[in-house]
Design an enzyme around this catalytic site. Structure first.
Site, PDB file in Angstrom:
ATOM      1  N   HIS A  62       2.330 -10.019 -13.358  1.00 17.89           N
ATOM      2  CA  HIS A  62       2.888  -9.355 -12.486  1.00 17.89           C
ATOM      3  C   HIS A  62       4.238  -9.044 -13.085  1.00 17.89           C
ATOM      4  O   HIS A  62       4.879 -10.103 -13.934  1.00 17.89           O
ATOM      5  CB  HIS A  62       3.083  -9.723 -11.070  1.00 17.89           C
ATOM      6  CG  HIS A  62       1.663 -10.285 -10.668  1.00 17.89           C
ATOM      7  ND1 HIS A  62       1.578 -11.057  -9.638  1.00 17.89           N
ATOM      8  CD2 HIS A  62       0.547  -9.745 -10.718  1.00 17.89           C
ATOM      9  CE1 HIS A  62       0.114 -11.164  -9.172  1.00 17.89           C
ATOM     10  NE2 HIS A  62      -0.503 -10.348  -9.796  1.00 17.89           N
ATOM     11  N   LYS A  72      12.832 -14.962 -13.836  1.00 17.51           N
ATOM     12  CA  LYS A  72      12.295 -15.809 -13.237  1.00 17.51           C
ATOM     13  C   LYS A  72      12.456 -16.770 -13.547  1.00 17.51           C
ATOM     14  O   LYS A  72      12.294 -17.147 -15.016  1.00 17.51           O
ATOM     15  CB  LYS A  72      10.654 -15.669 -12.945  1.00 17.51           C
ATOM     16  CG  LYS A  72      10.388 -14.312 -12.182  1.00 17.51           C
ATOM     17  CD  LYS A  72       9.106 -13.879 -11.919  1.00 17.51           C
ATOM     18  CE  LYS A  72       8.652 -12.345 -11.414  1.00 17.51           C
ATOM     19  NZ  LYS A  72       7.318 -11.934 -11.710  1.00 17.51           N
ATOM     20  N   TYR A 132       9.875 -20.735  -7.890  1.00 18.15           N
ATOM     21  CA  TYR A 132      10.401 -20.137  -8.895  1.00 18.15           C
ATOM     22  C   TYR A 132      11.381 -19.194  -8.409  1.00 18.15           C
ATOM     23  O   TYR A 132      11.439 -18.718  -7.147  1.00 18.15           O
ATOM     24  CB  TYR A 132       9.618 -19.315  -9.817  1.00 18.15           C
ATOM     25  CG  TYR A 132       8.782 -18.348  -9.188  1.00 18.15           C
ATOM     26  CD1 TYR A 132       7.341 -18.848  -8.405  1.00 18.15           C
ATOM     27  CD2 TYR A 132       8.820 -16.996  -9.133  1.00 18.15           C
ATOM     28  CE1 TYR A 132       6.512 -18.107  -8.015  1.00 18.15           C
ATOM     29  CE2 TYR A 132       7.702 -16.327  -8.339  1.00 18.15           C
ATOM     30  CZ  TYR A 132       6.627 -16.783  -7.914  1.00 18.15           C
ATOM     31  OH  TYR A 132       5.630 -16.127  -7.278  1.00 18.15           O
ATOM     32  N   ASP A 170      -5.414  -8.817  -8.186  1.00 16.26           N
ATOM     33  CA  ASP A 170      -5.503  -9.155  -9.705  1.00 16.26           C
ATOM     34  C   ASP A 170      -6.648  -8.687 -10.486  1.00 16.26           C
ATOM     35  O   ASP A 170      -6.631  -8.464 -11.516  1.00 16.26           O
ATOM     36  CB  ASP A 170      -5.233 -10.864 -10.001  1.00 16.26           C
ATOM     37  CG  ASP A 170      -3.591 -11.006  -9.526  1.00 16.26           C
ATOM     38  OD1 ASP A 170      -3.388 -12.079  -9.443  1.00 16.26           O
ATOM     39  OD2 ASP A 170      -2.944  -9.826  -9.394  1.00 16.26           O
TER      40      ASP A 170
HETATM   41  C1  LIG Z   1       5.690 -11.667  -4.615  1.00 19.72           C
HETATM   42  C2  LIG Z   1       5.778 -11.504  -2.973  1.00 19.72           C
HETATM   43  C3  LIG Z   1       4.777 -11.545  -2.290  1.00 19.72           C
HETATM   44  N1  LIG Z   1       5.039 -11.350  -0.977  1.00 19.72           N
HETATM   45  C4  LIG Z   1       3.774 -11.448   0.123  1.00 19.72           C
HETATM   46  C5  LIG Z   1       3.005 -10.210  -0.457  1.00 19.72           C
HETATM   47  C6  LIG Z   1       1.459 -10.496  -0.206  1.00 19.72           C
HETATM   48  O1  LIG Z   1       1.304 -10.281   1.100  1.00 19.72           O
HETATM   49  C7  LIG Z   1       1.691 -12.065  -0.308  1.00 19.72           C
HETATM   50  C8  LIG Z   1       0.985 -12.437  -1.460  1.00 19.72           C
HETATM   51  O2  LIG Z   1       1.243 -11.790  -2.410  1.00 19.72           O
HETATM   52  P1  LIG Z   1       0.673 -11.827  -4.014  1.00 19.72           P
HETATM   53  O3  LIG Z   1      -0.878 -12.210  -3.722  1.00 19.72           O
HETATM   54  O4  LIG Z   1       1.319 -10.804  -4.920  1.00 19.72           O
HETATM   55  O5  LIG Z   1       1.169 -13.268  -4.519  1.00 19.72           O
HETATM   56  P2  LIG Z   1       0.941 -13.864  -6.222  1.00 19.72           P
HETATM   57  O6  LIG Z   1      -0.276 -13.414  -6.766  1.00 19.72           O
HETATM   58  O7  LIG Z   1       1.234 -15.487  -6.161  1.00 19.72           O
HETATM   59  O8  LIG Z   1       2.156 -13.150  -6.950  1.00 19.72           O
HETATM   60  C9  LIG Z   1       3.255 -13.707  -7.545  1.00 19.72           C
HETATM   61  O9  LIG Z   1       2.588 -13.952  -8.941  1.00 19.72           O
HETATM   62  C10 LIG Z   1       3.162 -14.122 -10.144  1.00 19.72           C
HETATM   63  C11 LIG Z   1       2.847 -15.394 -10.705  1.00 19.72           C
HETATM   64  C12 LIG Z   1       4.545 -13.792  -9.965  1.00 19.72           C
HETATM   65  O10 LIG Z   1       5.454 -13.836 -11.112  1.00 19.72           O
HETATM   66  C13 LIG Z   1       5.305 -12.787  -8.840  1.00 19.72           C
HETATM   67  O11 LIG Z   1       6.245 -13.333  -8.443  1.00 19.72           O
HETATM   68  C14 LIG Z   1       4.398 -12.587  -7.769  1.00 19.72           C
HETATM   69  O12 LIG Z   1       3.668 -11.312  -7.733  1.00 19.72           O
HETATM   70  O13 LIG Z   1       2.981 -12.352  -0.168  1.00 19.72           O
HETATM   71  C15 LIG Z   1       6.237 -11.317  -0.459  1.00 19.72           C
HETATM   72  O14 LIG Z   1       6.541 -11.527   0.891  1.00 19.72           O
HETATM   73  N2  LIG Z   1       7.265 -11.804  -1.188  1.00 19.72           N
HETATM   74  C16 LIG Z   1       7.064 -11.784  -2.685  1.00 19.72           C
HETATM   75  O15 LIG Z   1       8.128 -11.815  -3.195  1.00 19.72           O
END
Ligand SMILES: Cc1cn([C@H]2C[C@H](O)[C@@H](COP(=O)(O)OP(=O)(O)O[C@H]3O[C@H](C)C(=O)[C@H](O)[C@H]3O)O2)c(=O)[nH]c1=O
Length: 183
Positions: A62, A72, A132, A170
């Protein structure tokens, strides 16, 4: 603080000093002056924390596009992860190249990933917690994803495709070959 430039020099592996005694240890995990001395002269505006319950969870790849591109500073405070950064900066000599480091509760190391890079990790243990700091706020419209196992990246993930645990988002991400002029 130990500072190591990885093979993509913009990516730094930082290992803060731990003061151990019979109680355990103390460590400064973030210090504005130490960061500036390491060349990381940025302001962090958001802290994130994720828990992945299984080994083999892959979160990523991402990034956020300008005007909300994020730098980050990543660390693993429980268990262990294999943390990956991919250069997505058009025209960079390392465009499309990746670097990785094992971050763990044990080693206390942190990966500095500047704006312009895709970020992702694979958990090496159950119950891996990742914390992070980000240099810009989350902006859903600027968020972009790239498939973790894009053939043109050939990232040597420590998990077989059939064992990887992914979010729907993803699993459906496009290949790195679709990345054009993002940064
Ligand atoms: C990134 C983010 C997400 N969200 C909410 C949106 C979704 O409803 C939920 C889960 O998000 P997501 O599935 O994108 O989470 P990850 O798969 O851990 O995403 C992260 O994974 C990789 C490792 C990264 O470096 C990024 O910071 C980020 O994209 O959290 C928020 O409310 N705030 C945020 O900053």
């Amino acid at each position: 603080m130990q500072i190591e430039h990885l093979s993509i020099p913009d990516i730094l592996l930082l290992t803060p000093r731990r003061f151990a005694d019979e109680r355990g240890f103390f460590s400064e995990t973030y210090n504005l002056r130490t960061m500036a001395q390491a060349g990381i002269d940025v302001a962090f505006v958001q802290d994130n924390h994720s828990l992945s319950r299984q080994r083999g969870v892959i979160r990523g790849l991402h990034c956020q596009l300008p005007p909300h591109a994020q730098g980050k500073l990543v660390r693993c405070t429980r268990g262990a992860i294999w943390d990956v950064a991919v250069d997505a900066r058009q025209g960079s000599p390392s465009f499309g190249r990746w670097v990785a480091a094992e971050l763990s509760e044990e080693n206390g190391s942190q990966l500095w990933i500047p704006p312009g890079f895709l970020h992702g990790f694979c958990t090496l243990t159950e119950n891996a917690e990742v914390q992070y700091k980000c240099t810009d706020l989350w902006d859903r419209d600027c968020e972009r994803s790239v498939r973790w196992n894009s053939p043109d990246l050939a990232i040597a993930w420590p998990v077989a495709p059939e064992d990887a645990v992914l979010s729907e988002k993803d699993a459906a991400a496009p290949d790195f070959s679709t990345v054009r002029d993002w940064f």
